[in-house]
Design a protein around this motif. Sequence first.
Motif, PDB file in Angstrom:
ATOM      1  N   GLU A 144     -84.939 -96.633 -48.463  1.00 61.87           N
ATOM      2  CA  GLU A 144     -85.002 -95.817 -49.681  1.00 61.87           C
ATOM      3  C   GLU A 144     -83.740 -94.981 -49.850  1.00 61.87           C
ATOM      4  OE1 GLU A 144     -86.519 -95.376 -53.133  1.00 61.87           O
ATOM      5  OE2 GLU A 144     -87.798 -96.362 -51.656  1.00 61.87           O
ATOM      6  N   ARG A 145     -83.190 -94.475 -48.758  1.00 65.70           N
ATOM      7  CA  ARG A 145     -81.922 -93.735 -48.835  1.00 65.70           C
ATOM      8  C   ARG A 145     -80.790 -94.645 -49.308  1.00 65.70           C
ATOM      9  NH1 ARG A 145     -82.294 -90.200 -43.252  1.00 65.70           N
ATOM     10  NH2 ARG A 145     -83.587 -88.524 -44.113  1.00 65.70           N
ATOM     11  N   TYR A 146     -80.782 -95.877 -48.823  1.00 73.22           N
ATOM     12  CA  TYR A 146     -79.786 -96.851 -49.261  1.00 73.22           C
ATOM     13  C   TYR A 146     -79.905 -97.095 -50.772  1.00 73.22           C
ATOM     14  CZ  TYR A 146     -77.632-101.389 -50.083  1.00 73.22           C
ATOM     15  OH  TYR A 146     -76.886-102.404 -50.602  1.00 73.22           O
ATOM     16  N   LEU A 147     -81.141 -97.310 -51.241  1.00 71.11           N
ATOM     17  CA  LEU A 147     -81.360 -97.536 -52.674  1.00 71.11           C
ATOM     18  C   LEU A 147     -80.935 -96.324 -53.500  1.00 71.11           C
ATOM     19  CD1 LEU A 147     -84.832 -99.322 -52.673  1.00 71.11           C
ATOM     20  CD2 LEU A 147     -82.566-100.348 -53.045  1.00 71.11           C
ATOM     21  N   ARG A 148     -81.203 -95.125 -52.974  1.00 66.18           N
ATOM     22  CA  ARG A 148     -80.794 -93.909 -53.680  1.00 66.18           C
ATOM     23  C   ARG A 148     -79.280 -93.872 -53.844  1.00 66.18           C
ATOM     24  NH1 ARG A 148     -81.040 -88.265 -50.768  1.00 66.18           N
ATOM     25  NH2 ARG A 148     -79.234 -89.254 -49.864  1.00 66.18           N
ATOM     26  N   ILE A 149     -78.550 -94.169 -52.799  1.00 64.24           N
ATOM     27  CA  ILE A 149     -77.082 -94.140 -52.854  1.00 64.24           C
ATOM     28  C   ILE A 149     -76.563 -95.174 -53.844  1.00 64.24           C
ATOM     29  CG2 ILE A 149     -74.987 -94.642 -51.536  1.00 64.24           C
ATOM     30  CD1 ILE A 149     -76.499 -93.385 -49.076  1.00 64.24           C
ATOM     31  N   LYS A 150     -77.083 -96.403 -53.768  1.00 60.48           N
ATOM     32  CA  LYS A 150     -76.638 -97.464 -54.678  1.00 60.48           C
ATOM     33  C   LYS A 150     -76.960 -97.092 -56.134  1.00 60.48           C
ATOM     34  CE  LYS A 150     -75.025-100.825 -53.440  1.00 60.48           C
ATOM     35  NZ  LYS A 150     -73.594-101.121 -53.293  1.00 60.48           N
ATOM     36  N   THR A 151     -78.134 -96.553 -56.368  1.00 62.43           N
ATOM     37  CA  THR A 151     -78.534 -96.163 -57.719  1.00 62.43           C
ATOM     38  C   THR A 151     -77.661 -95.021 -58.219  1.00 62.43           C
ATOM     39  OG1 THR A 151     -80.800 -96.853 -57.259  1.00 62.43           O
ATOM     40  CG2 THR A 151     -80.483 -95.408 -59.147  1.00 62.43           C
ATOM     41  N   TYR A 152     -77.415 -94.038 -57.359  1.00 62.15           N
ATOM     42  CA  TYR A 152     -76.547 -92.919 -57.733  1.00 62.15           C
ATOM     43  C   TYR A 152     -75.166 -93.425 -58.147  1.00 62.15           C
ATOM     44  CZ  TYR A 152     -73.489 -88.922 -57.448  1.00 62.15           C
ATOM     45  OH  TYR A 152     -72.544 -87.971 -57.761  1.00 62.15           O
ATOM     46  N   GLN A 153     -74.596 -94.285 -57.331  1.00 61.60           N
ATOM     47  CA  GLN A 153     -73.249 -94.790 -57.618  1.00 61.60           C
ATOM     48  C   GLN A 153     -73.200 -95.515 -58.960  1.00 61.60           C
ATOM     49  OE1 GLN A 153     -72.684 -97.094 -54.038  1.00 61.60           O
ATOM     50  NE2 GLN A 153     -71.551 -95.441 -53.025  1.00 61.60           N
ATOM     51  N   ALA A 154     -74.192 -96.348 -59.220  1.00 56.43           N
ATOM     52  CA  ALA A 154     -74.215 -97.115 -60.471  1.00 56.43           C
ATOM     53  C   ALA A 154     -74.385 -96.207 -61.684  1.00 56.43           C
ATOM     54  CB  ALA A 154     -75.332 -98.153 -60.424  1.00 56.43           C
ATOM     55  N   ILE A 155     -75.325 -95.270 -61.604  1.00 53.80           N
ATOM     56  CA  ILE A 155     -75.582 -94.378 -62.739  1.00 53.80           C
ATOM     57  C   ILE A 155     -74.405 -93.433 -62.954  1.00 53.80           C
ATOM     58  CG2 ILE A 155     -77.044 -92.487 -63.570  1.00 53.80           C
ATOM     59  CD1 ILE A 155     -79.418 -93.942 -62.252  1.00 53.80           C
ATOM     60  N   ALA A 156     -73.902 -92.846 -61.880  1.00 50.15           N
ATOM     61  CA  ALA A 156     -72.771 -91.920 -62.006  1.00 50.15           C
ATOM     62  C   ALA A 156     -71.555 -92.618 -62.602  1.00 50.15           C
ATOM     63  CB  ALA A 156     -72.427 -91.309 -60.648  1.00 50.15           C
ATOM     64  N   ARG A 157     -71.320 -93.856 -62.203  1.00 50.84           N
ATOM     65  CA  ARG A 157     -70.190 -94.628 -62.740  1.00 50.84           C
ATOM     66  C   ARG A 157     -70.340 -94.808 -64.259  1.00 50.84           C
ATOM     67  NH1 ARG A 157     -69.754 -97.951 -58.862  1.00 50.84           N
ATOM     68  NH2 ARG A 157     -71.544 -99.220 -59.399  1.00 50.84           N
ATOM     69  N   GLN A 158     -71.548 -95.131 -64.717  1.00 49.88           N
ATOM     70  CA  GLN A 158     -71.779 -95.315 -66.155  1.00 49.88           C
ATOM     71  C   GLN A 158     -71.646 -93.990 -66.912  1.00 49.88           C
ATOM     72  OE1 GLN A 158     -71.356 -98.780 -66.025  1.00 49.88           O
ATOM     73  NE2 GLN A 158     -72.362 -98.436 -67.984  1.00 49.88           N
ATOM     74  N   ILE A 159     -72.128 -92.915 -66.325  1.00 46.52           N
ATOM     75  CA  ILE A 159     -72.030 -91.602 -66.970  1.00 46.52           C
ATOM     76  C   ILE A 159     -70.569 -91.183 -67.091  1.00 46.52           C
ATOM     77  CG2 ILE A 159     -72.521 -89.139 -66.645  1.00 46.52           C
ATOM     78  CD1 ILE A 159     -75.284 -89.949 -65.576  1.00 46.52           C
ATOM     79  N   LYS A 160     -69.780 -91.430 -66.050  1.00 45.72           N
ATOM     80  CA  LYS A 160     -68.368 -91.038 -66.071  1.00 45.72           C
ATOM     81  C   LYS A 160     -67.565 -91.816 -67.109  1.00 45.72           C
ATOM     82  CE  LYS A 160     -68.179 -89.456 -61.331  1.00 45.72           C
ATOM     83  NZ  LYS A 160     -67.779 -89.761 -59.955  1.00 45.72           N
TER      84      LYS A 160
END
Length: 155
Positions: free
Chosen positions: A83-99
């Motif tokens: 779940e921590r791995y999924l959180r990191i991957k999801t964060y990276q993807a969403i943050a990249r789109q927001i930026k």
Amino acid sequence: MRMDKIEEKTVSENDRKKEYLRSYRCHVRRIHRINAEIAELREMKLHPSMKPDDGMPHGSGGQGDLSGYAAELDEMIRELIHERYLRIKTYQAIARQIKRMKSRNESDVLFYRYISGLGWWEIAEKMGFSERQIFRIHGKALAHFEIPKDVSECQ
């Protein structure tokens, strides 16, 4: 009639975007839940149970019980790591789109709402706008936000 179809499509598209954006906070909640379950399991193992009949402490099954406890704890820890791995991957993807968004205000609203998990009033206070203005910015941000092409469904 055509206007209703356009509005319906926009609503469902916005719902998909919100679901995608919310997926990060969902992973954060799952991590907290798994940590709480692990703590509860450890607490139950460390402290003997009380029988309701006599109120006296009793063992929870002895040493033979440890292998089951260890296996359950090990499984929960693996689930936590995943779940921590999924959180990191999801964060990276969403943050990249927001930026990638052109408007700084729009990207800030999405970040504060979906990554930081702030309430509308907190975002308004942090950004120096009224809540009504934050809602407007959020609506524009959703219209401009793009879900990555490689995302088929939110987890």
